[in-house]
Scaffold this active site. Sequence first.
Site: not given
Length: 319
Positions: A112, A246, A276
């Site tokens: 990520c 994020h 996500n």
Amino acid sequence: MPSVIAGTGHYLPAQRLTNTMLEQRVDTSHDWIVERTGIHERRIAEPAESAVTMGAAAARQALQAAGINADDLDLIIVATTSGERAFPSVACEIQAALTENNIPAFDVAAACSGFIFALSVADQYIRSGMYEKVLVVGSDVLSRLCHPDDRNTLVLFGDGAGAVVLEASDRAGIMSTHLNSAGEFADLLGVNHLSRTSPEQLGEAWMYMKGNEVFKVAVSKLSELVVDTLAANNMQASDLDWLVPHQANLRIIKATAKKLKMPMEQVITTLEYTGNTSAASVPIALDVAIRDGRIQRGQKLLLEAFGGGFAWGSALIDY
Ligand code: ACO
């Protein structure tokens, strides 16, 4: 020379997967997902879509916004951990989709946080004087790595891509980048590579995640990181215009904003409708807020991400 962001772009698949649709598949509920994560729906790639097709689409938008042609690029870096193949890299395939020039293209794998790591690498190449125009893409299809019956991961992840064009400039647009890793946490979050898995174990080649343990480390490391990033630049949180985090979990984002005493009005979120999207999450959020006019030239942005590795990082940007 330092680098500036010359243009941004993003791509989201058209196919929507809502929390209500997930209720039909696994033991979960819309209310649980919204309360624990802030996510309402996510986009899922069709079979014909991949990290390559989505990344190339985001890249074309970023090139257009920067007002340059792909043939003007010196380098392509793609942050991804969900390419269809171990090699060739997603970056090589995106290069082939964009230009016939044999410019270097390679992937960066930091889950990520991949986009922040790739942005930092691109900035170093420009600062060293080696390259002037670098395309940085974050593209991931993590929905394909989640077991269809695993409610732990299924509710969190969506697919997408984001891209930026960095250009050499007299002024430091990328003011500083800060990267960290802690490999001892590998057992808390990861995906076993298919080629490392015996045929009998194929069913185990899915994402594994101890969510609440990841959550605790993410909150603590991100809180330290944002404070340290500002201190390294002799800045206060009040000097920032936007936090572009994020998009993993709204509670993690709120904890980071609270540490900075930043109101949520100054925090860009897309996870409500994207989930996500891993390495794509930060560049998607950045591009969305640039295109809708919230982020303006001359403003100060703090980008941050945390993910598998663990790997986490930040970038302070004078946009
Ligand atoms: N639906 C409904 N109930 C659920 C679900 C679900 N999907 N998942 C867990 N539950 C239940 C659990 O069984 C538990 O029930 P119990 O209290 O009866 O035992 C309860 O909900 C609480 O479970 P927790 O795991 O403690 O829930 P938590 O509040 O920690 O939220 C979540 C889980 C959303 C996964 C959170 O921990 C999180 O976001 N973690 C971080 C994830 C992340 O950031 N991943 C990293 C980036 S990804 C990358 O790098 C690829």
